[in-house]
Write a protein that holds these residues in place. Structure first.
Motif, PDB file in Angstrom:
ATOM      1  N   ASP A  45       7.802   9.181  30.759  1.00  0.00           N
ATOM      2  CA  ASP A  45       8.679   8.358  29.923  1.00  0.00           C
ATOM      3  C   ASP A  45       8.589   8.734  28.450  1.00  0.00           C
ATOM      4  N   SER A  46       7.398   9.084  27.995  1.00  0.00           N
ATOM      5  CA  SER A  46       7.253   9.409  26.578  1.00  0.00           C
ATOM      6  C   SER A  46       8.052  10.657  26.201  1.00  0.00           C
ATOM      7  N   SER A  47       8.058  11.659  27.089  1.00  0.00           N
ATOM      8  CA  SER A  47       8.832  12.875  26.824  1.00  0.00           C
ATOM      9  C   SER A  47      10.322  12.579  26.801  1.00  0.00           C
ATOM     10  N   ARG A  48      10.781  11.777  27.753  1.00  0.00           N
ATOM     11  CA  ARG A  48      12.203  11.439  27.802  1.00  0.00           C
ATOM     12  C   ARG A  48      12.622  10.621  26.591  1.00  0.00           C
ATOM     13  N   ASP A  49      11.791   9.671  26.202  1.00  0.00           N
ATOM     14  CA  ASP A  49      12.130   8.840  25.039  1.00  0.00           C
ATOM     15  C   ASP A  49      12.188   9.682  23.768  1.00  0.00           C
ATOM     16  N   ASP A  50      11.304  10.648  23.666  1.00  0.00           N
ATOM     17  CA  ASP A  50      11.316  11.522  22.494  1.00  0.00           C
ATOM     18  C   ASP A  50      12.604  12.330  22.435  1.00  0.00           C
ATOM     19  N   VAL A 108      15.514  11.505  23.904  1.00  0.00           N
ATOM     20  CA  VAL A 108      16.630  10.583  23.666  1.00  0.00           C
ATOM     21  C   VAL A 108      16.732  10.237  22.190  1.00  0.00           C
ATOM     22  N   ARG A 109      15.600  10.027  21.557  1.00  0.00           N
ATOM     23  CA  ARG A 109      15.604   9.701  20.132  1.00  0.00           C
ATOM     24  C   ARG A 109      16.188  10.844  19.307  1.00  0.00           C
ATOM     25  N   SER A 135      20.049  11.290  20.015  1.00  0.00           N
ATOM     26  CA  SER A 135      20.885  10.236  19.435  1.00  0.00           C
ATOM     27  C   SER A 135      21.158  10.469  17.955  1.00  0.00           C
ATOM     28  N   LEU A 177      22.036   6.733  31.286  1.00  0.00           N
ATOM     29  CA  LEU A 177      21.361   7.516  30.255  1.00  0.00           C
ATOM     30  C   LEU A 177      22.310   7.844  29.111  1.00  0.00           C
ATOM     31  N   CYS A 219      22.816   4.833  27.010  1.00  0.00           N
ATOM     32  CA  CYS A 219      21.682   4.636  26.104  1.00  0.00           C
ATOM     33  C   CYS A 219      21.797   5.534  24.871  1.00  0.00           C
ATOM     34  N   ARG A 248      22.274   4.087  20.956  1.00  0.00           N
ATOM     35  CA  ARG A 248      21.367   4.449  19.860  1.00  0.00           C
ATOM     36  C   ARG A 248      22.113   5.118  18.716  1.00  0.00           C
TER      37      ARG A 248
END
Length: 609
Positions: A303-308, A310-311, A314, A341, A344, A348
């Motif tokens: 999850d941390s890799s995906r969130d990074d 996505v951030r 965006s 996805l 999301c 953002r």
């Protein structure tokens, strides 16, 4: 490639077969050394004169009345031991980047140090490494690749660290000073050759392809060392990561998610993500980031890799293309693409844009808005294109389609042609929608923002609800009426100018020469309204900016929808009935304008005559 020759005696090692090696000599061998599955029949004296380890082992086997020595976990195997044995005998042996690390580890195992004999093997190998190998770009990479087979010896001897430091230092050099050859896929710089235009001949990222052959763990350490130097642009680091990802991440989804490669691909992906520059994704292209996100979804990245990702995506979603957003969905989702996805990412992006928009001064004109919110409009166009792609998916629900549709504000959609196309595709692929659902979906489309071509298509689209078709026809008739009104105003101005000119000549000429001017200009205003409309329609073919009317079929549909009963009483109504014209609101507007113009024309003609 650098190399070093040691010894001068001829090589007399012989292979007897079945894993047996011996030295051809007049003297009988007196010790047997077993390395792996190979037995070496050798002589004690040359070996003991160079190796502390063998001195102790020979003493031990003599006490046990044996002549066999077993070397357990010998680094480099039989080949590395044979290099050391030949050195002990003084035979010719050649060191090169492919075998020097194995020889160094084997010499360390055998303790071939300076306290046993001056100029021993460890000393000579270190001279070769420091004076030749670590000064060469290619040789440093080759040596680093061989160290992975000799762990932990190569790590403990700091061979790995020294190779990495050598490579990192060379990547930071000024490209104008590069004089060695490198990757065959780029322009080759020969040794000693200088370039008149070095900035063009040797790019800053000249080194990225050469280190792509390294394993991911070594590659990570090299990149960290390069970044720690602080002299490399972030754009070059990104190019290195992109090149490495293209080299090792498979294009096939089946291979990417297969059990045999899934774990390796996941580790590779997470390493690349952690190595991305921490500059909010400015130097990374949005396309590259979305490709990494696609892989993260397929291989099940954390999850941390995906969130990074996505951030970072965006922040520059406006640079993406529709193909980049087509990320396959994974279970338990039933849709073809991961719509949630993308939703999301859009949310953002919009939050950030609205925040920056509120801080800025409001735009004074539409041009200021477009220039200041170009990314806003690009994302609106991007998502409309994405909606057209996912609309073909039979498994996407109406609610999910509408949620993504509504994520784009109205100000990001100045034209609704693309949205109309997406809605039309959805209606075509989801024919089971109820009447209420079709009406609800089409309600998000503003028919006033459709271009002429889109309106013409929508007016004849049987998939659209009747209410939407009526709205399309109504606003197109208003457009046509506005065009006719604008043309009438232009003609009125022309007649006024003619009248003023005639009045001037009436004052200056003698009274007997006053004659009535032909009323050819006034005939335009006195023509039948229907003829006037036909004239406008004909002229619109030659003037792209002129008013355009809907086809007669669409006008008949519209007139039937607004048909009213015949009215009798005054002569005007009877005349209207006789002509067969309908009483739609727009037709009354057009006829009223033309009639008033004709009345004013008759008054002016009377005053002139």
């Amino acid at each position: 490639m650098k190399f070093m020759k040691l010894g001068s005696k001829p090589d007399t090692f012989q292979d007897q077969g079945k894993g047996v090696r011996y030295v051809s000599s007049e003297l009988a061998t007196d010790v047997t050394i077993i390395v792996g599955e190979v037995k070496f029949y050798l002589h004690k004296f040359p070996l003991l004169s160079k190796s502390n380890k063998l001195q102790r082992l020979v003493t031990k086997v003599n006490e046990d009345n044996s002549d066999e020595i077993q070397l357990v976990d010998f680094p480099g195997g039989p080949k590395a031991f044979e290099i050391c044995a030949k050195f002990c005998y003084g035979m010719t042996v050649t060191l090169n980047p492919y075998n020097v690390v194995a020889a160094r580890c084997a010499a360390e195992y055998l303790e071939m140090t300076e306290d046993v004999d001056r100029g021993n093997l460890i000393f000579k190998i270190e001279v070769f490494l420091n004076s030749s190998v670590f000064r060469s770009w290619k040789d440093s990479i080759i040596v680093l690749q061989t160290t992975k087979f000799l762990l932990p010896w190569s790590e403990d001897l700091k061979v790995v660290g020294r190779c990495i430091d050598s490579i990192a230092s060379k990547t930071s050099m000024d490209p104008s000073s590069i004089t060695w050859s490198y990757t065959c896929n780029r322009k080759v710089a020969q040794v000693g050759m200088k370039f008149p235009g070095n900035s063009e001949s040797v790019p800053k990222d000249w080194w990225v392809e050469d280190i792509c052959e390294l394993e991911i763990d070594l590659y990570k350490r090299v990149l960290i060392a390069v970044k720690s130097k602080g002299r490399m642009d972030s754009s070059v680091i990104v190019e290195a990561l992109r090149t490495y990802a293209m080299r090792w991440l498979p294009d096939s989804i089946e291979v990417l998610v297969s059990e045999a490669h899934s774990r390796r691909n996941k580790s590779l992906l997470e390493t690349i993500i952690c190595l991305l520059p921490s500059d909010k994704g400015v130097t990374c292209s949005c396309s590259f980031l979305l490709k990494l996100l696609k892989v993260a979804v397929l291989v099940g990245g954390d999850d941390s890799s995906r969130d990074d990702l996505v951030r970072k995506i965006s922040l520059k979603l406006d640079e993406a293309s529709v193909d980049d957003l087509l990320i396959p969905a994974r279970a338990p989702q039933t849709t073809v693409y991961d719509v949630e996805l993308v939703k999301c990412l859009v949310d953002r992006f919009m939050i950030r844009e609205k925040s920056s928009r509120d801080k800025n001064i409001p735009a004074k004109s539409i041009n200021d808005f477009i220039l200041g919110h170009a990314s806003w409009l690009k994302v609106g166009k991007l998502i409309d294109g994405y909606l057209a792609e996912i609309a073909r998916d039979p498994n996407i629900s109406l609610s999910k389609f509408i949620e993504l549709l509504q994520s784009i504000p109205d100000s990001a959609r100045p034209i609704h042609d693309a949205l109309y196309e997406a809605i039309d595709i959805y209606l075509q692929e989801h024919s089971s929608l109820t009447k209420a659902e079709r009406k609800h979906l089409c309600g998000f489309m503003d028919v006033r923002k459709l271009t002429m071509d889109a309106s013409m298509h929508a007016a004849q689209n049987e998939r659209l609800p009747l209410r939407t078709v009526v709205q399309v026809l109504f606003f197109e008739q208003i457009r046509a009426a506005a065009g006719v009104q604008a043309l009438n105003h232009r003609n009125t101005d022309a007649v006024d100018s003619t009248r003023k000119t005639e009045e001037y000549w009436q004052k200056t000429l003698p009274e007997k020469q006053n004659v009535s001017k032909p009323s050819s200009e006034i005939k335009v205003k006195g023509e039948d309204p229907q003829k006037n409309m036909k004239l406008v329609k004909k002229g619109s073919k030659n003037r792209s900016s002129g008013p355009q009317l809907l086809p007669s079929r669409s006008r008949r549909i519209f007139d039937k929808l607004f048909a009213v009963g015949k009215v009798s009483g005054n002569g005007e109504n009877r005349s209207s009935e006789t002509s067969g014209s309908s009483h739609s609101p727009t037709s009354r507007i057009i006829q009223g304008e033309v009639k008033s113009s004709g009345s004013s024309s008759r008054n002016r003609r009377h005053s002139i005559s």
